[in-house]
Design an enzyme around this catalytic site. Sequence first.
Site, PDB file in Angstrom:
ATOM      1  N   ILE A  65      -7.425  -5.097   7.673  1.00  0.00           N
ATOM      2  CA  ILE A  65      -8.587  -4.223   7.493  1.00  0.00           C
ATOM      3  C   ILE A  65      -9.524  -4.682   6.382  1.00  0.00           C
ATOM      4  O   ILE A  65     -10.631  -4.150   6.258  1.00  0.00           O
ATOM      5  CB  ILE A  65      -8.161  -2.761   7.244  1.00  0.00           C
ATOM      6  CG1 ILE A  65      -7.448  -2.605   5.895  1.00  0.00           C
ATOM      7  CG2 ILE A  65      -7.280  -2.255   8.370  1.00  0.00           C
ATOM      8  CD1 ILE A  65      -7.168  -1.147   5.536  1.00  0.00           C
ATOM      9  N   LYS A  89     -13.195  -0.515   5.289  1.00  0.00           N
ATOM     10  CA  LYS A  89     -13.336  -1.378   4.119  1.00  0.00           C
ATOM     11  C   LYS A  89     -14.436  -2.424   4.318  1.00  0.00           C
ATOM     12  O   LYS A  89     -15.273  -2.632   3.440  1.00  0.00           O
ATOM     13  CB  LYS A  89     -12.007  -2.082   3.825  1.00  0.00           C
ATOM     14  CG  LYS A  89     -10.797  -1.169   3.828  1.00  0.00           C
ATOM     15  CD  LYS A  89     -10.921  -0.014   2.847  1.00  0.00           C
ATOM     16  CE  LYS A  89      -9.662   0.858   2.860  1.00  0.00           C
ATOM     17  NZ  LYS A  89      -9.768   2.008   1.948  1.00  0.00           N
ATOM     18  N   ASP A 132      -1.922  -6.145   9.205  1.00  0.00           N
ATOM     19  CA  ASP A 132      -2.992  -5.245   8.811  1.00  0.00           C
ATOM     20  C   ASP A 132      -4.106  -6.110   8.216  1.00  0.00           C
ATOM     21  O   ASP A 132      -3.965  -6.665   7.140  1.00  0.00           O
ATOM     22  CB  ASP A 132      -2.451  -4.262   7.778  1.00  0.00           C
ATOM     23  CG  ASP A 132      -3.488  -3.265   7.287  1.00  0.00           C
ATOM     24  OD1 ASP A 132      -4.675  -3.618   7.248  1.00  0.00           O
ATOM     25  OD2 ASP A 132      -3.109  -2.146   6.911  1.00  0.00           O
ATOM     26  N   TYR A 168       0.834  -1.205   0.000  1.00  0.00           N
ATOM     27  CA  TYR A 168       0.000   0.000   0.000  1.00  0.00           C
ATOM     28  C   TYR A 168       0.870   1.256   0.000  1.00  0.00           C
ATOM     29  O   TYR A 168       1.677   1.464   0.918  1.00  0.00           O
ATOM     30  CB  TYR A 168      -0.903  -0.043   1.223  1.00  0.00           C
ATOM     31  CG  TYR A 168      -1.778   1.156   1.483  1.00  0.00           C
ATOM     32  CD1 TYR A 168      -2.533   1.736   0.473  1.00  0.00           C
ATOM     33  CD2 TYR A 168      -1.878   1.686   2.771  1.00  0.00           C
ATOM     34  CE1 TYR A 168      -3.351   2.831   0.731  1.00  0.00           C
ATOM     35  CE2 TYR A 168      -2.692   2.772   3.050  1.00  0.00           C
ATOM     36  CZ  TYR A 168      -3.423   3.345   2.020  1.00  0.00           C
ATOM     37  OH  TYR A 168      -4.236   4.425   2.287  1.00  0.00           O
TER      38      TYR A 168
END
Length: 496
Positions: free
Chosen positions: A239, A281, A237, A152
Amino acid sequence: MAFLAENQTLLSKIATSEQHGENSPYFDGWKAYDQDPFHLTENPNGVIQMGLAENQLSLDLIENWVAKNPKSSICTKDGVSQFKDIANFQDYHGLYEFRKAIANFMGKVRGNKVAFDPDRIVMGGGATGASESLMFCLADPGDGFLVPTPYYPAFDRDLRWRTGVQLAPIICKSSNDFKITQKALESAYENAIASNIRVKGLIVANPSNPLGTTMDKETLQTLMRFINEKNIHLVCDEIYAATIFNTPEFVSISEVLQEMEQDPTNQVNRELVHIIYSLSKDMGLPGFRVGILYSYNDHVVSCARKMSSFGLISSQTQLFLASILSDEEFIDGFISESSKRLAKRHLTFTQGLEKEGITCLASNAGLFVWMDLRALLKKPTFDEEMELWRLIITDVKLNVSPGSSFHCDEPGWFRVCFANMDDQTVEIALKRIHVFVNKGRKDERTTMNNKKRKSFQKNLRLSFSSRLYDEAMMSPRTIMSPHSPFALSPLVQART
Protein backbone atom coordinates in the site's frame (compact mmCIF):
# COMPACT_ATOMS: atom_id res chain seq x y z
CA MET A 1 -20.92 -5.89 38.22
CA ALA A 2 -23.02 -9.06 38.31
CA PHE A 3 -25.49 -7.41 35.93
CA LEU A 4 -22.62 -6.51 33.57
CA ALA A 5 -21.22 -10.03 33.68
CA GLU A 6 -24.67 -11.48 32.99
CA ASN A 7 -25.15 -9.16 30.02
CA GLN A 8 -21.76 -10.14 28.61
CA THR A 9 -22.81 -13.78 28.54
CA LEU A 10 -25.44 -12.72 26.01
CA LEU A 11 -22.76 -11.44 23.65
CA SER A 12 -20.46 -13.28 21.26
CA LYS A 13 -16.87 -14.24 22.01
CA ILE A 14 -15.73 -11.60 19.51
CA ALA A 15 -17.65 -8.88 21.32
CA THR A 16 -16.32 -9.82 24.76
CA SER A 17 -12.75 -10.82 23.90
CA GLU A 18 -9.65 -8.62 24.00
CA GLN A 19 -8.40 -9.83 20.60
CA HIS A 20 -9.17 -6.51 18.89
CA GLY A 21 -5.56 -5.45 19.39
CA GLU A 22 -6.39 -1.92 20.53
CA ASN A 23 -5.04 -2.35 24.07
CA SER A 24 -1.73 -1.03 22.88
CA PRO A 25 0.33 2.15 23.35
CA TYR A 26 -0.06 2.60 19.59
CA PHE A 27 -3.76 3.37 20.13
CA ASP A 28 -3.27 4.95 23.57
CA GLY A 29 -1.17 7.62 21.90
CA TRP A 30 -4.13 8.45 19.68
CA LYS A 31 -6.29 8.81 22.79
CA ALA A 32 -3.78 11.28 24.24
CA TYR A 33 -4.00 13.31 21.04
CA ASP A 34 -7.81 13.14 20.93
CA GLN A 35 -8.00 14.55 24.46
CA ASP A 36 -5.64 17.45 23.76
CA PRO A 37 -5.24 17.95 19.98
CA PHE A 38 -2.70 20.47 18.80
CA HIS A 39 -3.88 23.44 16.73
CA LEU A 40 -1.65 26.26 15.55
CA THR A 41 -3.90 28.97 16.97
CA GLU A 42 -6.63 27.36 19.08
CA ASN A 43 -4.47 24.92 21.06
CA PRO A 44 -0.75 25.58 20.39
CA ASN A 45 0.32 23.61 23.48
CA GLY A 46 -1.63 20.48 22.56
CA VAL A 47 -0.35 17.08 21.52
CA ILE A 48 0.97 16.95 17.96
CA GLN A 49 -0.25 13.88 16.11
CA MET A 50 2.84 12.06 14.81
CA GLY A 51 1.35 8.59 15.14
CA LEU A 52 -0.91 8.71 12.10
CA ALA A 53 0.50 7.69 8.71
CA GLU A 54 -1.41 10.02 6.42
CA ASN A 55 -0.13 11.61 3.23
CA GLN A 56 -1.40 15.19 3.24
CA LEU A 57 1.47 16.76 1.30
CA SER A 58 -0.07 16.63 -2.18
CA LEU A 59 -3.81 16.91 -1.68
CA ASP A 60 -3.76 20.37 -3.23
CA LEU A 61 -2.91 18.73 -6.57
CA ILE A 62 -6.04 16.60 -6.38
CA GLU A 63 -8.15 19.57 -5.29
CA ASN A 64 -6.98 21.53 -8.34
CA TRP A 65 -7.82 18.59 -10.61
CA VAL A 66 -11.31 18.28 -9.11
CA ALA A 67 -11.98 21.98 -9.73
CA LYS A 68 -11.07 21.55 -13.39
CA ASN A 69 -13.01 18.29 -13.86
CA PRO A 70 -16.51 18.71 -12.38
CA LYS A 71 -17.86 15.93 -14.60
CA SER A 72 -16.02 13.40 -12.44
CA SER A 73 -18.72 13.79 -9.77
CA ILE A 74 -22.43 13.04 -10.06
CA CYS A 75 -23.03 15.83 -7.53
CA THR A 76 -22.22 18.60 -9.99
CA LYS A 77 -24.14 20.18 -12.82
CA ASP A 78 -21.69 18.69 -15.32
CA GLY A 79 -21.90 15.16 -13.91
CA VAL A 80 -25.50 14.88 -12.78
CA SER A 81 -26.54 13.18 -16.03
CA GLN A 82 -24.82 10.02 -14.73
CA PHE A 83 -26.59 10.16 -11.38
CA LYS A 84 -29.28 7.54 -12.03
CA ASP A 85 -26.94 4.90 -13.43
CA ILE A 86 -24.28 5.37 -10.74
CA ALA A 87 -26.76 5.61 -7.86
CA ASN A 88 -28.29 2.25 -8.87
CA PHE A 89 -25.04 0.42 -9.61
CA GLN A 90 -24.27 -2.25 -7.00
CA ASP A 91 -22.51 -5.08 -8.84
CA TYR A 92 -19.84 -6.44 -6.52
CA HIS A 93 -17.47 -6.82 -9.47
CA GLY A 94 -17.27 -3.02 -9.51
CA LEU A 95 -17.36 -0.59 -12.41
CA TYR A 96 -15.16 -1.96 -15.16
CA GLU A 97 -13.77 1.53 -15.80
CA PHE A 98 -12.69 1.66 -12.15
CA ARG A 99 -11.04 -1.77 -12.18
CA LYS A 100 -9.25 -0.95 -15.42
CA ALA A 101 -8.01 2.39 -14.07
CA ILE A 102 -6.80 0.78 -10.81
CA ALA A 103 -4.98 -1.96 -12.73
CA ASN A 104 -3.25 0.63 -14.94
CA PHE A 105 -2.30 2.74 -11.92
CA MET A 106 -0.81 -0.27 -10.15
CA GLY A 107 1.29 -0.98 -13.21
CA LYS A 108 2.42 2.63 -13.52
CA VAL A 109 3.46 2.80 -9.87
CA ARG A 110 5.56 -0.31 -10.44
CA GLY A 111 7.36 1.21 -13.41
CA ASN A 112 5.17 -0.58 -15.97
CA LYS A 113 7.40 -3.62 -15.54
CA VAL A 114 4.37 -5.81 -15.04
CA ALA A 115 0.74 -5.60 -16.17
CA PHE A 116 -2.28 -6.19 -13.94
CA ASP A 117 -5.51 -7.83 -15.08
CA PRO A 118 -8.67 -5.79 -14.25
CA ASP A 119 -10.58 -9.05 -13.84
CA ARG A 120 -8.39 -9.94 -10.86
CA ILE A 121 -9.12 -6.67 -9.06
CA VAL A 122 -11.31 -7.36 -6.01
CA MET A 123 -12.66 -4.46 -3.97
CA GLY A 124 -12.62 -4.13 -0.19
CA GLY A 125 -13.44 -1.50 2.42
CA GLY A 126 -9.92 -0.12 2.59
CA ALA A 127 -6.80 -2.28 2.92
CA THR A 128 -8.26 -3.46 6.24
CA GLY A 129 -11.30 -5.00 4.57
CA ALA A 130 -9.30 -6.43 1.68
CA SER A 131 -6.76 -8.01 4.05
CA GLU A 132 -9.39 -9.59 6.26
CA SER A 133 -11.25 -11.01 3.26
CA LEU A 134 -8.02 -12.61 2.09
CA MET A 135 -7.47 -14.18 5.53
CA PHE A 136 -10.95 -15.68 5.39
CA CYS A 137 -10.09 -17.14 1.98
CA LEU A 138 -6.73 -18.61 2.96
CA ALA A 139 -7.03 -19.81 6.55
CA ASP A 140 -9.24 -21.29 9.23
CA PRO A 141 -9.37 -20.21 12.88
CA GLY A 142 -6.17 -21.27 14.62
CA ASP A 143 -4.08 -21.32 11.45
CA GLY A 144 -1.01 -19.12 11.41
CA PHE A 145 0.87 -16.66 9.23
CA LEU A 146 4.51 -15.72 9.63
CA VAL A 147 5.16 -11.97 9.75
CA PRO A 148 8.52 -10.18 10.09
CA THR A 149 9.00 -7.82 13.02
CA PRO A 150 8.58 -4.97 13.49
CA TYR A 151 5.15 -4.92 11.86
CA TYR A 152 2.08 -2.67 11.67
CA PRO A 153 0.25 -2.88 15.05
CA ALA A 154 -3.22 -2.97 13.49
CA PHE A 155 -2.35 -6.28 11.79
CA ASP A 156 -3.32 -7.78 15.15
CA ARG A 157 -6.80 -6.38 14.66
CA ASP A 158 -7.19 -6.49 10.88
CA LEU A 159 -5.91 -10.03 10.35
CA ARG A 160 -6.68 -11.80 13.63
CA TRP A 161 -9.70 -10.44 15.46
CA ARG A 162 -12.62 -11.82 13.46
CA THR A 163 -10.78 -14.52 11.52
CA GLY A 164 -9.15 -16.31 14.46
CA VAL A 165 -5.86 -16.43 12.56
CA GLN A 166 -2.60 -16.38 14.53
CA LEU A 167 0.47 -14.30 13.69
CA ALA A 168 3.87 -15.88 14.31
CA PRO A 169 6.80 -13.41 14.43
CA ILE A 170 9.89 -13.62 12.26
CA ILE A 171 12.42 -11.87 14.48
CA CYS A 172 14.44 -9.28 12.56
CA LYS A 173 17.36 -7.36 14.09
CA SER A 174 18.80 -3.86 13.78
CA SER A 175 22.25 -5.37 13.21
CA ASN A 176 21.30 -5.89 9.55
CA ASP A 177 18.72 -3.06 9.33
CA PHE A 178 15.85 -5.43 10.15
CA LYS A 179 16.17 -7.36 6.89
CA ILE A 180 14.59 -10.79 6.59
CA THR A 181 17.08 -13.66 6.43
CA GLN A 182 16.70 -17.28 5.44
CA LYS A 183 17.74 -18.28 8.97
CA ALA A 184 15.04 -16.10 10.54
CA LEU A 185 12.42 -17.52 8.18
CA GLU A 186 13.30 -21.11 9.01
CA SER A 187 13.46 -20.41 12.73
CA ALA A 188 10.03 -18.75 12.77
CA TYR A 189 8.52 -21.59 10.75
CA GLU A 190 9.98 -24.24 13.04
CA ASN A 191 8.84 -22.38 16.16
CA ALA A 192 5.30 -22.15 14.81
CA ILE A 193 5.21 -25.84 13.98
CA ALA A 194 6.56 -26.66 17.45
CA SER A 195 3.68 -24.59 18.89
CA ASN A 196 1.20 -26.74 16.93
CA ILE A 197 0.33 -23.89 14.59
CA ARG A 198 -0.55 -24.89 11.06
CA VAL A 199 1.36 -22.33 8.98
CA LYS A 200 -0.68 -21.20 6.00
CA GLY A 201 1.41 -18.32 4.76
CA LEU A 202 3.85 -15.46 5.08
CA ILE A 203 2.77 -11.81 5.25
CA VAL A 204 5.14 -8.93 4.43
CA ALA A 205 4.70 -5.20 3.98
CA ASN A 206 6.77 -3.79 1.14
CA PRO A 207 7.51 -0.90 1.53
CA SER A 208 7.71 -1.59 5.24
CA ASN A 209 5.54 -0.02 7.89
CA PRO A 210 7.18 1.03 10.24
CA LEU A 211 10.69 0.90 8.76
CA GLY A 212 10.11 2.96 5.62
CA THR A 213 12.39 0.61 3.65
CA THR A 214 11.87 -1.49 0.54
CA MET A 215 12.88 -5.09 -0.05
CA ASP A 216 15.49 -5.81 -2.68
CA LYS A 217 14.91 -8.33 -5.45
CA GLU A 218 17.15 -10.94 -3.82
CA THR A 219 15.11 -10.88 -0.60
CA LEU A 220 11.84 -11.20 -2.51
CA GLN A 221 13.29 -14.14 -4.45
CA THR A 222 14.23 -15.75 -1.14
CA LEU A 223 10.65 -15.34 0.05
CA MET A 224 9.31 -16.83 -3.16
CA ARG A 225 11.56 -19.88 -2.89
CA PHE A 226 10.66 -20.29 0.78
CA ILE A 227 6.88 -20.26 0.31
CA ASN A 228 7.09 -22.61 -2.66
CA GLU A 229 9.27 -25.02 -0.71
CA LYS A 230 6.83 -24.99 2.22
CA ASN A 231 3.77 -24.80 -0.06
CA ILE A 232 2.31 -21.83 1.82
CA HIS A 233 0.88 -18.50 0.67
CA LEU A 234 2.72 -15.20 0.26
CA VAL A 235 0.73 -12.03 1.00
CA CYS A 236 2.44 -8.78 0.04
CA ASP A 237 1.02 -5.56 1.45
CA GLU A 238 2.15 -2.93 -1.08
CA ILE A 239 0.00 0.00 0.00
CA TYR A 240 3.02 2.36 0.17
CA ALA A 241 4.26 1.48 -3.34
CA ALA A 242 4.03 5.07 -4.67
CA THR A 243 5.63 6.73 -1.64
CA ILE A 244 9.18 6.04 -2.82
CA PHE A 245 11.23 9.24 -2.46
CA ASN A 246 14.79 7.96 -2.73
CA THR A 247 16.81 5.11 -4.15
CA PRO A 248 16.56 2.16 -4.45
CA GLU A 249 13.48 1.83 -6.64
CA PHE A 250 10.49 -0.19 -5.52
CA VAL A 251 10.40 -3.83 -6.61
CA SER A 252 6.99 -5.49 -6.49
CA ILE A 253 6.46 -9.17 -5.81
CA SER A 254 4.57 -9.24 -9.12
CA GLU A 255 7.77 -8.32 -10.95
CA VAL A 256 9.75 -11.02 -9.15
CA LEU A 257 7.05 -13.60 -9.84
CA GLN A 258 7.08 -12.74 -13.54
CA GLU A 259 10.87 -13.03 -13.77
CA MET A 260 11.08 -16.28 -11.82
CA GLU A 261 8.38 -17.89 -13.96
CA GLN A 262 10.45 -17.20 -17.06
CA ASP A 263 13.28 -19.33 -15.66
CA PRO A 264 12.38 -23.03 -16.09
CA THR A 265 14.72 -23.99 -13.23
CA ASN A 266 12.44 -22.24 -10.75
CA GLN A 267 9.56 -24.18 -9.26
CA VAL A 268 7.06 -21.36 -8.82
CA ASN A 269 3.33 -21.63 -8.12
CA ARG A 270 1.71 -18.29 -8.90
CA GLU A 271 -1.49 -19.33 -7.14
CA LEU A 272 0.30 -18.83 -3.83
CA VAL A 273 0.87 -15.09 -4.42
CA HIS A 274 -1.51 -12.30 -3.37
CA ILE A 275 -1.17 -8.49 -3.21
CA ILE A 276 -2.98 -6.01 -0.97
CA TYR A 277 -3.21 -2.47 -2.30
CA SER A 278 -4.97 0.79 -1.49
CA LEU A 279 -5.09 4.48 -2.39
CA SER A 280 -4.99 5.62 1.24
CA LYS A 281 -1.24 6.22 1.34
CA ASP A 282 -0.15 6.64 -2.28
CA MET A 283 -2.78 9.28 -3.06
CA GLY A 284 -3.69 10.39 0.45
CA LEU A 285 -7.32 9.22 0.27
CA PRO A 286 -7.92 7.09 3.41
CA GLY A 287 -11.48 8.35 3.80
CA PHE A 288 -12.45 6.91 0.42
CA ARG A 289 -11.91 3.39 1.86
CA VAL A 290 -10.43 2.00 -1.33
CA GLY A 291 -8.93 -1.41 -0.68
CA ILE A 292 -7.78 -3.78 -3.40
CA LEU A 293 -7.04 -7.49 -3.29
CA TYR A 294 -5.13 -8.75 -6.31
CA SER A 295 -4.67 -12.50 -6.36
CA TYR A 296 -3.09 -14.86 -8.87
CA ASN A 297 -5.39 -17.60 -7.54
CA ASP A 298 -8.71 -17.96 -9.38
CA HIS A 299 -10.48 -19.54 -6.40
CA VAL A 300 -9.39 -16.71 -4.11
CA VAL A 301 -10.59 -14.10 -6.61
CA SER A 302 -13.98 -15.81 -6.88
CA CYS A 303 -14.48 -16.23 -3.13
CA ALA A 304 -13.17 -12.77 -2.18
CA ARG A 305 -15.41 -11.15 -4.78
CA LYS A 306 -18.46 -12.72 -3.18
CA MET A 307 -17.21 -11.53 0.22
CA SER A 308 -16.73 -8.01 -1.10
CA SER A 309 -20.48 -7.48 -0.71
CA PHE A 310 -19.68 -6.84 2.97
CA GLY A 311 -17.37 -3.94 2.17
CA LEU A 312 -17.94 -2.48 -1.28
CA ILE A 313 -16.50 0.82 -2.44
CA SER A 314 -19.35 3.21 -3.23
CA SER A 315 -20.17 3.53 -6.93
CA GLN A 316 -19.76 7.32 -6.70
CA THR A 317 -16.20 6.86 -5.40
CA GLN A 318 -15.49 4.34 -8.15
CA LEU A 319 -16.66 6.80 -10.80
CA PHE A 320 -14.51 9.62 -9.46
CA LEU A 321 -11.40 7.46 -9.17
CA ALA A 322 -11.89 5.95 -12.62
CA SER A 323 -11.90 9.50 -13.98
CA ILE A 324 -8.86 10.86 -12.14
CA LEU A 325 -6.75 7.71 -12.51
CA SER A 326 -7.44 7.65 -16.25
CA ASP A 327 -5.91 11.11 -16.65
CA GLU A 328 -2.41 9.88 -17.53
CA GLU A 329 -0.83 13.32 -17.64
CA PHE A 330 -2.17 14.24 -14.21
CA ILE A 331 -1.19 10.92 -12.59
CA ASP A 332 2.36 11.08 -13.97
CA GLY A 333 2.74 14.58 -12.56
CA PHE A 334 1.13 13.64 -9.24
CA ILE A 335 3.41 10.66 -8.61
CA SER A 336 6.49 12.72 -9.45
CA GLU A 337 5.53 15.75 -7.36
CA SER A 338 4.39 13.65 -4.41
CA SER A 339 7.75 11.90 -4.37
CA LYS A 340 9.60 15.24 -4.36
CA ARG A 341 7.51 16.61 -1.51
CA LEU A 342 7.97 13.47 0.57
CA ALA A 343 11.73 13.62 -0.02
CA LYS A 344 11.87 17.25 1.07
CA ARG A 345 9.82 16.65 4.23
CA HIS A 346 11.83 13.54 5.12
CA LEU A 347 15.09 15.46 4.74
CA THR A 348 13.82 18.41 6.81
CA PHE A 349 12.70 16.18 9.63
CA THR A 350 15.69 13.83 9.77
CA GLN A 351 18.18 16.71 9.58
CA GLY A 352 16.33 18.41 12.43
CA LEU A 353 16.67 15.25 14.52
CA GLU A 354 20.34 14.89 13.65
CA LYS A 355 21.03 18.33 15.09
CA GLU A 356 19.92 16.89 18.43
CA GLY A 357 22.05 13.78 18.04
CA ILE A 358 19.10 11.59 17.09
CA THR A 359 19.36 9.24 14.12
CA CYS A 360 16.86 7.16 12.17
CA LEU A 361 17.09 3.98 10.15
CA ALA A 362 18.03 4.89 6.58
CA SER A 363 14.80 4.80 4.56
CA ASN A 364 13.54 5.51 1.07
CA ALA A 365 9.76 5.18 1.31
CA GLY A 366 6.70 5.63 3.47
CA LEU A 367 5.28 8.49 5.51
CA PHE A 368 7.39 8.00 8.65
CA VAL A 369 10.83 7.37 10.07
CA TRP A 370 12.05 4.63 12.42
CA MET A 371 13.71 6.76 15.08
CA ASP A 372 16.50 5.34 17.23
CA LEU A 373 16.27 6.48 20.87
CA ARG A 374 18.12 3.54 22.40
CA ALA A 375 20.76 5.92 23.75
CA LEU A 376 18.12 7.62 25.86
CA LEU A 377 17.27 4.51 27.88
CA LYS A 378 18.83 3.92 31.30
CA LYS A 379 18.51 0.20 30.64
CA PRO A 380 17.76 -1.65 27.38
CA THR A 381 14.33 -2.82 28.51
CA PHE A 382 10.79 -2.34 27.30
CA ASP A 383 9.81 -0.89 30.66
CA GLU A 384 12.34 1.90 30.05
CA GLU A 385 10.95 2.34 26.55
CA MET A 386 7.47 2.83 28.02
CA GLU A 387 8.86 5.33 30.53
CA LEU A 388 10.45 7.34 27.74
CA TRP A 389 7.28 7.13 25.65
CA ARG A 390 5.22 8.53 28.53
CA LEU A 391 7.62 11.46 28.84
CA ILE A 392 7.39 12.19 25.13
CA ILE A 393 3.59 12.10 25.27
CA THR A 394 3.16 14.16 28.45
CA ASP A 395 6.16 16.51 28.40
CA VAL A 396 7.13 16.95 24.77
CA LYS A 397 3.48 16.62 23.73
CA LEU A 398 4.22 14.49 20.68
CA ASN A 399 2.29 11.33 19.87
CA VAL A 400 4.95 8.97 18.59
CA SER A 401 4.59 5.18 18.57
CA PRO A 402 6.94 2.94 20.60
CA GLY A 403 8.62 0.02 18.89
CA SER A 404 7.11 -2.50 21.31
CA SER A 405 3.68 -1.77 19.84
CA PHE A 406 5.12 -2.91 16.50
CA HIS A 407 6.42 -6.09 18.15
CA CYS A 408 10.00 -4.92 17.72
CA ASP A 409 12.42 -7.25 19.47
CA GLU A 410 14.71 -4.40 20.57
CA PRO A 411 13.62 -1.59 22.95
CA GLY A 412 14.28 2.04 22.08
CA TRP A 413 12.89 2.37 18.55
CA PHE A 414 9.96 4.68 17.73
CA ARG A 415 7.92 5.31 14.59
CA VAL A 416 7.36 8.99 13.85
CA CYS A 417 5.04 10.15 11.05
CA PHE A 418 5.99 13.32 9.17
CA ALA A 419 3.57 13.69 6.23
CA ASN A 420 0.29 14.40 8.05
CA MET A 421 0.99 18.03 8.97
CA ASP A 422 2.06 21.36 7.52
CA ASP A 423 5.58 22.81 7.55
CA GLN A 424 4.90 25.04 10.54
CA THR A 425 3.76 22.14 12.69
CA VAL A 426 6.90 20.19 11.78
CA GLU A 427 9.03 23.12 12.92
CA ILE A 428 7.15 23.26 16.24
CA ALA A 429 7.63 19.53 16.75
CA LEU A 430 11.38 19.84 16.14
CA LYS A 431 11.58 22.79 18.55
CA ARG A 432 9.86 20.74 21.24
CA ILE A 433 12.37 17.93 20.71
CA HIS A 434 15.21 20.46 20.97
CA VAL A 435 13.90 21.78 24.29
CA PHE A 436 13.39 18.28 25.64
CA VAL A 437 16.87 17.10 24.70
CA ASN A 438 18.50 20.20 26.12
CA LYS A 439 16.65 19.74 29.42
CA GLY A 440 18.06 16.26 29.46
CA ARG A 441 21.56 17.54 28.79
CA LYS A 442 21.29 20.05 31.63
CA ASP A 443 19.92 17.50 34.05
CA GLU A 444 22.65 15.03 33.06
CA ARG A 445 25.38 17.56 33.76
CA THR A 446 23.88 18.21 37.20
CA THR A 447 23.71 14.53 38.15
CA MET A 448 27.26 13.95 36.87
CA ASN A 449 28.51 16.44 39.52
CA ASN A 450 30.99 18.04 37.16
CA LYS A 451 32.56 14.72 36.20
CA LYS A 452 34.30 14.57 32.86
CA ARG A 453 31.67 15.02 30.22
CA LYS A 454 31.38 12.11 27.86
CA SER A 455 29.86 12.08 24.39
CA PHE A 456 26.17 12.99 24.13
CA GLN A 457 25.10 9.67 22.70
CA LYS A 458 26.72 7.77 25.59
CA ASN A 459 25.57 10.01 28.39
CA LEU A 460 22.08 11.21 27.48
CA ARG A 461 19.81 8.82 29.31
CA LEU A 462 16.26 8.55 30.35
CA SER A 463 17.29 10.02 33.72
CA PHE A 464 15.89 13.37 32.72
CA SER A 465 14.95 13.06 36.43
CA SER A 466 11.84 11.84 38.12
CA ARG A 467 11.28 15.49 38.98
CA LEU A 468 10.87 16.36 35.30
CA TYR A 469 8.44 13.50 34.89
CA ASP A 470 6.48 14.49 38.04
CA GLU A 471 6.27 18.10 36.89
CA ALA A 472 5.05 17.00 33.48
CA MET A 473 2.41 14.72 34.94
CA MET A 474 1.25 17.24 37.57
CA SER A 475 1.15 20.19 35.22
CA PRO A 476 -2.38 21.64 35.02
CA ARG A 477 -2.31 21.27 31.27
CA THR A 478 -1.70 17.52 31.44
CA ILE A 479 -3.94 16.41 34.32
CA MET A 480 -6.69 14.24 32.86
CA SER A 481 -10.28 13.69 33.92
CA PRO A 482 -10.86 10.62 36.13
CA HIS A 483 -13.69 9.79 33.73
CA SER A 484 -11.35 9.73 30.74
CA PRO A 485 -10.86 6.33 29.08
CA PHE A 486 -7.19 7.24 28.98
CA ALA A 487 -7.04 7.17 32.77
CA LEU A 488 -7.92 3.47 32.62
CA SER A 489 -4.97 2.67 30.38
CA PRO A 490 -2.12 0.84 32.13
CA LEU A 491 0.30 2.43 29.70
CA VAL A 492 -0.41 6.14 30.12
CA GLN A 493 -1.93 6.79 33.54
CA ALA A 494 -3.16 10.13 34.81
CA ARG A 495 -2.54 11.24 38.37
CA THR A 496 -5.65 12.51 40.10
